[in-house]
Design a protein around this motif. Structure first.
Motif, mmCIF file in Angstrom:
data_model
loop_
_atom_site.group_PDB
_atom_site.id
_atom_site.type_symbol
_atom_site.label_atom_id
_atom_site.label_comp_id
_atom_site.label_asym_id
_atom_site.label_seq_id
_atom_site.Cartn_x
_atom_site.Cartn_y
_atom_site.Cartn_z
ATOM 1 N N ASP A 307 0.831 -1.201 0.000
ATOM 2 C CA ASP A 307 0.000 0.000 0.000
ATOM 3 C C ASP A 307 0.866 1.252 0.000
ATOM 4 O O ASP A 307 0.545 2.249 -0.665
ATOM 5 C CB ASP A 307 -0.912 0.010 1.228
ATOM 6 N N GLU A 308 1.955 1.215 0.760
ATOM 7 C CA GLU A 308 2.820 2.402 0.862
ATOM 8 C C GLU A 308 3.424 2.757 -0.493
ATOM 9 O O GLU A 308 3.456 3.934 -0.887
ATOM 10 C CB GLU A 308 3.921 2.138 1.894
ATOM 11 N N ILE A 309 3.890 1.742 -1.220
ATOM 12 C CA ILE A 309 4.465 1.990 -2.547
ATOM 13 C C ILE A 309 3.382 2.457 -3.506
ATOM 14 O O ILE A 309 3.585 3.413 -4.275
ATOM 15 C CB ILE A 309 5.158 0.721 -3.066
ATOM 16 N N ALA A 310 2.228 1.792 -3.474
ATOM 17 C CA ALA A 310 1.127 2.188 -4.356
ATOM 18 C C ALA A 310 0.691 3.616 -4.081
ATOM 19 O O ALA A 310 0.410 4.382 -5.015
ATOM 20 C CB ALA A 310 -0.048 1.234 -4.170
ATOM 21 N N ASP A 311 0.635 4.012 -2.798
ATOM 22 C CA ASP A 311 0.212 5.376 -2.459
ATOM 23 C C ASP A 311 1.155 6.411 -3.051
ATOM 24 O O ASP A 311 0.718 7.432 -3.595
ATOM 25 C CB ASP A 311 0.139 5.542 -0.941
ATOM 26 N N VAL A 312 2.454 6.157 -2.956
ATOM 27 C CA VAL A 312 3.428 7.112 -3.507
ATOM 28 C C VAL A 312 3.280 7.201 -5.021
ATOM 29 O O VAL A 312 3.265 8.303 -5.596
ATOM 30 C CB VAL A 312 4.867 6.689 -3.130
ATOM 31 N N ILE A 313 3.164 6.060 -5.689
ATOM 32 C CA ILE A 313 3.048 6.046 -7.149
ATOM 33 C C ILE A 313 1.763 6.727 -7.596
ATOM 34 O O ILE A 313 1.758 7.523 -8.547
ATOM 35 C CB ILE A 313 3.112 4.602 -7.674
ATOM 36 N N GLU A 314 0.670 6.434 -6.918
ATOM 37 C CA GLU A 314 -0.627 6.952 -7.348
ATOM 38 C C GLU A 314 -0.840 8.407 -6.947
ATOM 39 O O GLU A 314 -1.407 9.191 -7.721
ATOM 40 C CB GLU A 314 -1.743 6.078 -6.769
ATOM 41 N N ASP A 315 -0.403 8.791 -5.751
ATOM 42 C CA ASP A 315 -0.676 10.141 -5.268
ATOM 43 C C ASP A 315 0.056 11.205 -6.054
ATOM 44 O O ASP A 315 -0.398 12.359 -6.128
ATOM 45 C CB ASP A 315 -0.317 10.258 -3.783
ATOM 46 N N LYS A 316 1.185 10.850 -6.634
ATOM 47 C CA LYS A 316 1.938 11.815 -7.437
ATOM 48 C C LYS A 316 1.276 12.057 -8.800
ATOM 49 O O LYS A 316 1.624 12.995 -9.507
ATOM 50 C CB LYS A 316 3.373 11.322 -7.641
ATOM 51 N N GLY A 317 0.354 11.159 -9.167
ATOM 52 C CA GLY A 317 -0.364 11.334 -10.428
ATOM 53 C C GLY A 317 0.463 10.974 -11.641
ATOM 54 O O GLY A 317 1.625 10.578 -11.548
ATOM 55 N N GLY A 318 -0.144 11.105 -12.822
ATOM 56 C CA GLY A 318 0.540 10.785 -14.069
ATOM 57 C C GLY A 318 0.233 9.380 -14.540
ATOM 58 O O GLY A 318 -0.129 8.496 -13.752
ATOM 59 N N VAL A 319 0.389 9.175 -15.830
ATOM 60 C CA VAL A 319 0.114 7.883 -16.450
ATOM 61 C C VAL A 319 1.205 6.882 -16.087
ATOM 62 O O VAL A 319 2.394 7.230 -16.070
ATOM 63 C CB VAL A 319 0.008 8.035 -17.983
#
Length: 459
Positions: A307-319
């Protein structure tokens, strides 16, 4: 499928194969010298080809966990193809099977591993995890973290990126992929070969601390991840000492380095737990799944991240500029869902843990009294029978002597498929193997070892 009892049809197929099929992990000259063995059908724990029936103690390539030819899997395949033969998962598109499968994997996975990316092979899953690790560190503002640490005797795939992680020299050298300082190799927790005078638990700690040594030499600020198989299957079913994994996990956490568990072989019950992280008592930041995900009924794999890795990847946005045409394929996803359902409803994980796994271990370890056997390593339903030229010194036979291959051939002519790996006979049978079939397997292995010993003594 056309029947291969017709010799003319068989020879025609073999001729076509020899002319046009470039086989993986095969010497092309061997195919020119001898016609390929054509497997026509498979059922349960057995494969049949050219009127020869063999007990498959390798479950294909350690993947056919629920056994071959399950009618319910065929029914699911027909339904899925008729309902939705294909659609992609790009641009926020999904399908019922992929959505349900992602949720199912997350429900079974160790705590915190809840985001799933689908691919088609273990190689693709591991390469996906490498890219996601790089993306994660870049989005955290630490782009210098690019170094990956793997281990001797490792196997993580056949793509350009994953090949460089392997501890198999020919796979790297044949293609000119050696060199570079972005992949470092640490000591394998292979006590029998590398432990020297240390007790297994002492060596487990020492092997984990060799990874720490590599992190410190490179600078933790430059290391993205450690990638490791819980059991190093391809290169010899290397079961680590119990001390190894908790220490390695501690080291990665202390130095802020991601830990990637390559559970391509061990996932979905192989070690007597759903995932080997439970067997060995550690938690990874990422894991790769493949073989047991569909029991080989269709190509599918999964890269699972915390979840922690996914949150960083997703929260920053972008494709997310990564994907495959058949990621989350409806047919493969439907088959994987049914495969997991069968494993659950038939209680295979519990059986591997408490019944067939212990029986397999007990019977196989009786081979340790054989003059050619140094040790037998077993975890659940994966095992390595280590051959030794000298049992006291743990000296190996020279690989060019092909002693292990001879054992494999002697087993084959007696109706058993095993996998020679250097000086180790690897076994990875399907979960449905019975006590009687284990007895047959061990009896054949003893006969094959006896025959090999006689050949060595007469040479």
């Amino acid at each position: 499928m056309m029947g291969l009892s017709d010799q003319a049809i068989l020879e025609q197929l073999q001729a076509l194969d020899r002319m046009h099929h470039l086989h993986p992990f095969t010497d092309p000259q061997a195919v020119k010298k001898a016609a390929p063995f054509v497997i026509e059908q498979a059922k349960g724990a057995y494969i049949t080809g050219q009127e020869i029936r063999l007990l498959d103690a390798m479950a294909g390539l350690g993947c056919v966990n629920i056994g071959y030819g399950r009618e319910e899997m065929a029914d699911v395949a027909v339904e899925a193809i008729r309902t939705l033969s294909y659609y992609h998962s790009f641009s926020a598109v999904s399908n019922p099977y992929a959505a349900a499968l992602a949720g199912k994997i997350a429900s079974l996975a160790p705590a915190g591993l809840n985001k799933v990316f689908f691919a088609n092979s273990g190689s693709e899953a591991n390469e996906t995890l490498i890219k996601l690790a790089y993306l994660y560190w870049r989005r955290k503002g630490q782009p210098s973290k690019r170094i990956l640490i793997s281990r001797d005797y490792s196997y993580h795939g056949s793509t350009l990126a994953t090949t460089r992680l392997n501890g198999n020299a020919p796979m790297i050298e044949d293609f000119g992929l050696a060199g570079g300082d972005d992949v470092l190799q640490a000591t394998s927790p292979f006590w029998y070969r590398c432990g020297g005078d240390l007790e297994p638990e002492e060596f487990g700690l020492a092997a984990a601390r060799d990874v720490e040594k590599k992190i410190l030499e490179a600078g933790a600020e430059n290391v993205a991840a450690v990638i490791a198989e819980p059991i190093q299957g391809t290169m010899g079913a290397i079961v680590p000492p119990d001390s190894y994994w908790p220490e390695l996990s501690r080291i990665c956490t202390e130095h802020d380095v991601l830990l990637i568990a390559d559970e391509v072989v061990t996932g979905f019950g192989r070690t007597g737990h759903w995932f080997a992280q439970e067997t060995f008592g550690f938690e990874a930041d990422m894991m790769a799944l493949a073989k047991g995900l569909s029991s080989g009924y269709a190509p599918i794999s999964a890269a699972v991240i915390s979840d922690e890795i996914a949150d960083v990847i997703e929260d920053k946005g972008g494709v997310l500029h990564h994907g495959f045409t058949t990621s989350g394929h409806p047919l493969a996803s439907a088959l994987a869902l049914k495969n997991i359902e069968i494993i659950e409803t038939e209680g295979h994980v519990e059986k591997v843990h408490a019944d067939i796994g212990p029986y397999f271990s007990k019977k196989l370890k009786t081979l340790e009294d054989h003059p050619l056997v140094g040790e037998v390593r077993v975890s659940g339903l994966i095992a390595g029978v280590e051959l030794a030229k000298d049992k006291r010194s743990r000296e190996q036979y020279p690989l060019e002597a092909s002693v292990c291959n001879h054992v494999g051939q002697m087993a084959l002519v007696r109706g058993l498929i095993v996998r020679p790996a250097g000086n180790v006979v690897v076994l990875c049978p399907p979960f449905i193997i019975t006590h009687a079939e284990v007895d047959f397997l061990v009896g054949v292995m003893r006969d094959a070892l006896d025959e090999t010993q006689r050949a060595l003594e007469s040479s």
